[in-house]
Write an enzyme that holds these catalytic residues in place. Structure first.
Site, PDB file in Angstrom:
ATOM      1  N   ASP A  28      -1.974 -18.883   2.561  1.00  0.00           N
ATOM      2  CA  ASP A  28      -2.739 -19.730   1.920  1.00  0.00           C
ATOM      3  C   ASP A  28      -3.432 -20.852   2.759  1.00  0.00           C
ATOM      4  OD1 ASP A  28      -0.151 -20.730   2.103  1.00  0.00           O
ATOM      5  OD2 ASP A  28       0.116 -21.518  -0.157  1.00  0.00           O
TER       6      ASP A  28
ATOM      7  N   LYS B  27       3.950 -15.408   4.062  1.00  0.00           N
ATOM      8  CA  LYS B  27       4.247 -16.019   2.849  1.00  0.00           C
ATOM      9  C   LYS B  27       5.766 -16.329   2.760  1.00  0.00           C
ATOM     10  CE  LYS B  27       3.012 -18.339  -0.888  1.00  0.00           C
ATOM     11  NZ  LYS B  27       2.359 -19.727  -0.462  1.00  0.00           N
TER      12      LYS B  27
ATOM     13  N   ASP C  19      -5.840  -7.694   4.188  1.00  0.00           N
ATOM     14  CA  ASP C  19      -7.075  -7.171   3.485  1.00  0.00           C
ATOM     15  C   ASP C  19      -7.823  -8.154   2.986  1.00  0.00           C
ATOM     16  OD1 ASP C  19      -8.592  -5.128   2.006  1.00  0.00           O
ATOM     17  OD2 ASP C  19      -7.421  -5.703   0.258  1.00  0.00           O
TER      18      ASP C  19
ATOM     19  N   TYR D  26       0.763  -1.339   0.021  1.00  0.00           N
ATOM     20  CA  TYR D  26       0.111   0.000  -0.122  1.00  0.00           C
ATOM     21  C   TYR D  26       1.010   1.452   0.143  1.00  0.00           C
ATOM     22  CZ  TYR D  26      -4.457  -2.426   0.486  1.00  0.00           C
ATOM     23  OH  TYR D  26      -5.420  -3.434   0.357  1.00  0.00           O
TER      24      TYR D  26
ATOM     25  N   ASP E 197     -11.786  -9.958   4.474  1.00  0.00           N
ATOM     26  CA  ASP E 197     -12.940 -10.309   3.916  1.00  0.00           C
ATOM     27  C   ASP E 197     -13.528 -11.679   4.034  1.00  0.00           C
ATOM     28  OD1 ASP E 197     -12.841  -7.708   3.217  1.00  0.00           O
ATOM     29  OD2 ASP E 197     -13.517  -7.976   1.058  1.00  0.00           O
TER      30      ASP E 197
HETATM   31  C1  IPM Z   1     -10.357  -2.296   3.422  1.00  0.00           C
HETATM   32  C2  IPM Z   1     -10.689  -1.765   2.084  1.00  0.00           C
HETATM   33  C3  IPM Z   1      -9.680  -0.761   1.522  1.00  0.00           C
HETATM   34  C4  IPM Z   1      -8.199  -1.428   1.606  1.00  0.00           C
HETATM   35  C5  IPM Z   1      -9.774  -0.149   0.124  1.00  0.00           C
HETATM   36  C6  IPM Z   1     -11.284   0.317   0.163  1.00  0.00           C
HETATM   37  C7  IPM Z   1      -8.780   0.553  -0.187  1.00  0.00           C
HETATM   38  O1  IPM Z   1     -10.733  -2.825   1.041  1.00  0.00           O
HETATM   39  O2  IPM Z   1     -10.457  -1.441   4.240  1.00  0.00           O
HETATM   40  O3  IPM Z   1     -10.385  -3.522   3.702  1.00  0.00           O
HETATM   41  O4  IPM Z   1      -7.750  -2.236   0.491  1.00  0.00           O
HETATM   42  O5  IPM Z   1      -7.613  -1.336   2.674  1.00  0.00           O
HETATM   43 MG    MG Z   2     -10.564  -4.793   2.231  1.00  0.00          MG
END
Ligand code: IPM
Ligand code: MG
Length: 370
Positions: free
Chosen positions: A232, A201, A256, A144, A260
């Site tokens: 993984d 990793k 990240d 990032y 999710d």
């Molecule tokens: C998160 C989101 C952000 C990230 C995006 C919106 C830039 O996916 O907060 O997880 O990648 O960090």
């Molecule tokens: Mg995210």
């Protein structure tokens, strides 16, 4: 105690869920006698389309002076900066990098009454008490950092480079944060053992080797079980065996992706709250995005936003040694838990038909009765 809080509702459903988070904050303010001076600024992709800016000029300075920031969601179809980047991302990254919020704390907890979302069916596989871990994601480096670019020749994009930056300082502070967090928890659901899993990793990436090396330097200074997982393998272990996990620490992009995925264990993105914490500042936001297709319909689940406000209360309680804020944090979690356990009102993603605002109202009602 009195706190200054900045709300940045952002785009799409971010605006709706943040309204509910603020409603809950106002309810605890009355109930626990804590005063919050709140300010709100428009920002994000929709704001960019209207004004040509991602955020009001004075917002960042105000966030810097505030005790905490609450963000909704960022991103809107068609809102793209001239360089091709998402309009509004500058707000998220402006805060994460600008306020040096190096630890992104993302709990995965399945509350009683909530069913996970694997197969998109409302099936109950685990006992709720088997899913209760936290992923701590490094938030200020990795993939990032702005160390990337395109090589264009004759107007054609010939090459794209993304460099992944991992520093000793970046590893040290987030890993230490994860161990300290672990010391304040009660261990993994499976065996009650305090455990910090190093997720990387390192069988391939040099940055991950440094990350693991720093983990190994810090781990012996805490009475916590060591554990290692390649990313993984980790993604399948948290689905197969969630009860084994207590705290996991990882680099930025791996975190990240993993968070999710982890959200499905707790009922989906509508349940996933997060805190972005640094040594001097903090920002709280649901993990989900702006969900344009549900925007303006009062449909989105506000619980991730409400639980992000709950994490803020808990942070303020610790940071300022404020027992009332700690108590208020406990009350918000209990109130959310009681609405979920009762099973109504719930939004569509949890199998209900309630509006976003009805869920917020129900949580407020439960706080008043606490
Ligand atoms: C998160 C989101 C952000 C990230 C995006 C919106 C830039 O996916 O907060 O997880 O990648 O960090
Ligand atoms: Mg995210």
């Amino acid at each position: 105690m009195s706190y200054r809080i900045i709300f940045l509702p952002g785009d799409g459903v971010g605006r709706e869920v943040t309204r509910e988070g603020r409603k809950v904050l106002e309810a605890v303010s009355d109930h626990y006698g804590i005063s919050f001076h709140c300010e709100s600024y428009s920002c994000g992709g929709q704001y960019y389309l209207e004004t040509g800016k991602e955020c009001a000029d004075e917002a960042f300075e105000d966030c810097k002076k505030a005790d905490a920031v609450v963000l909704g969601a960022i991103g809107w179809p068609g809102a793209t900066l001239p360089d091709g980047n998402l309009a509004g991302a500058g707000v998220v990254f402006g805060l994460r990098f600008g306020l040096d919020l190096y630890a992104n704390v993302r709990p995965t907890k399945l509350y009683p009454g909530v069913r996970h979302r694997i197969c998109n069916e409302f099936r109950q596989v685990w006992k709720p008490e088997s899913v209760d871990f936290v992923i701590v994601r490094e938030n200020t480096e990795g993939c990032y950092t702005p160390t990337r670019g395109f090589l264009k020749r004759g107007g054609i994009t010939e090459l794209a480079v993304d460099s992944r930056i991992i520093t000793r300082k970046g590893c040290e502070r987030v890993i230490r944060f994860a161990f300290k967090l672990c010391m304040n928890r009660k261990g993994a659901p499976k065996d009650g053992k305090r455990r910090v899993t190093c997720v990387d990793k390192s069988n391939v990436m040099n940055g991950c080797q440094l990350f693991r090396q720093v983990y190994d330097e810090i781990a012996p200074t805490y009475p916590v079980e060591r554990d290692y997982s390649y990313i993984d393998a980790f993604t399948q272990w948290i689905i197969r065996n969630p009860e084994f996990y207590d705290v996991a620490v990882t680099s930025n992009m791996l975190g990240d992706i993993a968070t999710d995925l982890a959200s499905v264990l707790q009922g989906g993105m509508g349940m996933a709250a997060s805190a972005n914490i640094g040594d001097s500042h903090a920002m709280f936001e649901p993990v989900h995005g702006s969900a344009p297709k549900y925007a303006g319909q009062d449909k989105a689940n506000p619980i991730a936003s409400i639980l992000s406000v709950q994490m803020m209360l808990s942070y303020l309680g610790e940071k300022k040694s404020d027992d009332r804020a700690k108590e208020a944090a406990g009350a918000v979690e209990k109130a959310v838990g009681s609405v979920l356990q009762r099973g109504k009102p719930l939004t569509y993603d949890l199998g209900g038909e309630a509006r976003c605002s009805q869920v917020g109202d129900a949580v407020v009602e439960a706080i008043k009765q606490s």
